[in-house]
Design an enzyme around this catalytic site. Structure first.
Site, PDB file in Angstrom:
ATOM      1  CB  SER A  44       0.771  -8.412 -15.273  1.00  0.00           C
ATOM      2  OG  SER A  44       1.410  -7.894 -16.394  1.00  0.00           O
TER       3      SER A  44
ATOM      4  CB  ALA B 253      -1.034  -0.149   1.270  1.00  0.00           C
ATOM      5  CG  ASN B 254       5.076   1.093   0.771  1.00  0.00           C
ATOM      6  OD1 ASN B 254       4.883  -0.036   0.736  1.00  0.00           O
ATOM      7  ND2 ASN B 254       5.954   1.359   0.131  1.00  0.00           N
TER       8      ASN B 254
ATOM      9  CE1 TYR C 270       5.721  -9.152 -12.556  1.00  0.00           C
ATOM     10  CE2 TYR C 270       5.385  -8.976 -15.077  1.00  0.00           C
ATOM     11  CZ  TYR C 270       5.025  -8.403 -13.642  1.00  0.00           C
ATOM     12  OH  TYR C 270       4.339  -7.421 -13.337  1.00  0.00           O
TER      13      TYR C 270
ATOM     14  N   GLY D 241       3.104   3.139  -5.564  1.00  0.00           N
ATOM     15  CA  GLY D 241       2.604   2.858  -6.988  1.00  0.00           C
ATOM     16  C   GLY D 241       0.988   2.756  -6.932  1.00  0.00           C
TER      17      GLY D 241
ATOM     18  N   GLY E 168      -0.961   0.559  -5.301  1.00  0.00           N
ATOM     19  CA  GLY E 168      -1.309   0.255  -3.916  1.00  0.00           C
ATOM     20  C   GLY E 168      -1.685   1.655  -3.169  1.00  0.00           C
TER      21      GLY E 168
END
Length: 297
Positions: free
Chosen positions: A146, A17-18, A171, A20, A22
């Protein structure tokens, strides 16, 4: 019901959450009156993000709980702390992620991207299922996938890329796993007659710190792709649609509706055939349960 009233008083968890997507999702939901639990690995960065939101919205209800998705014991501790303080959970946003780093493993021995992007969230969702069922209406699990889900497959013969590491394929596997999980979770929830909705999202090509590990041909291509990218705030619109759109019934994939789904207004979009393979999804679920030592649904 208005969007604002839909979120007023809701209990929400956002992983990563910190920064981008989020951060943008957290800021928006707090502004609409939700209480947001910020699940973050680095609490000093999370505290700074919390201060930024409180500057704009002093009444924001934000709580920080340490969450390191690269360590399953940390995931379990996060869930325990949440359950000790909250009887129910309305929205779980499985947002945190890592994109194409050099080869590495989590503390439990999983390839970093598969462990952080997928397995940590698989465990977290299972641990919080009871709190989600306690939600009064319309609980949702939002899983961040993604466009890269199209880059490969689920490599059951070498899930952790121990034989040969290809960070792009790894990825792609992790994000395909997130998407297949969202679809399979929705099928299992409906089979049990739960009212919880599982929805997958992707942010198109959004300008976040995920790109910090790019090199080689991928880095060279960035200037050519850049005109079709969008900001983190715009990229977060897919998550917000999945959270707020009452016409969704669960099992959808939300992403930008513009050129090649790179950017644009969020809408229900398509995914590749592998992501819809129910037999493979069932196998992935069973393998995942064994890897993280949990059984649910």
């Amino acid at each position: 019901m208005s969007k604002a009233k839909h979120l007023l008083g809701k209990i929400v968890i956002v992983t990563g959450a910190n920064a981008g997507l989020g951060f943008e999702t957290t800021k928006y939901m707090a502004a609409k009156g939700a209480e947001v639990i910020m699940g973050c690995r680095d609490l000093s960065k999370a505290e700074q993000a919390k201060k930024e939101i409180l500057k704009v919205n002093p009444k924001a209800k934000l709580k920080l709980i340490k969450l390191d998705l690269a360590h399953l014991d940390s995931v379990r501790r996060f869930a325990e702390e949440f359950k000790a303080n909250y009887k129910y959970l309305d929205i779980l946003v499985n947002n945190a992620g890592l994109m194409m780093p050099p080869y590495g493993t989590t503390k439990d021995g999983f390839e970093l991207q598969f462990g952080i992007n997928y397995l940590g969230h698989f465990l977290l969702t299972g641990l919080l299922l009871e709190q989600l069922t306690n939600s009064t209406i319309d609980a949702r699990v939002i899983s961040l996938s993604s466009l890269a889900h199209q880059w490969g497959d689920i490599y059951f013969d070498d899930l952790q890329f121990e034989k040969k590491y290809d960070k792009q394929k790894a990825y792609g596997q992790s994000k395909l796993a997130c998407l297949m999980f969202a679809y399979e979770l929705d099928r299992r929830l409906k089979n049990k007659d739960y009212s919880i909705k599982s929805i997958a999202v992707h942010p198109g090509v959004s300008r976040t710190n995920l790109f910090r590990h790019l090199n080689g041909i991928m880095k060279i291509l960035i200037p050519f792709v850049y005109p079709f990218t969008q900001s983190a705030k715009r990229g977060a619109q897919s998550e917000l649609k999945a959270i707020e759109d009452h016409t969704l019934s669960g099992g959808e994939f939300i992403g930008p509706s513009g050129f090649k789904q790179f950017s644009g207004k969020p809408a229900v979009v398509s995914s590749n055939s592998i992501s819809k393979d129910k037999k493979k999804a069932k196998h992935l679920w069973e393998v995942s349960e064994k890897l993280v030592k949990i059984e649910y649904l």
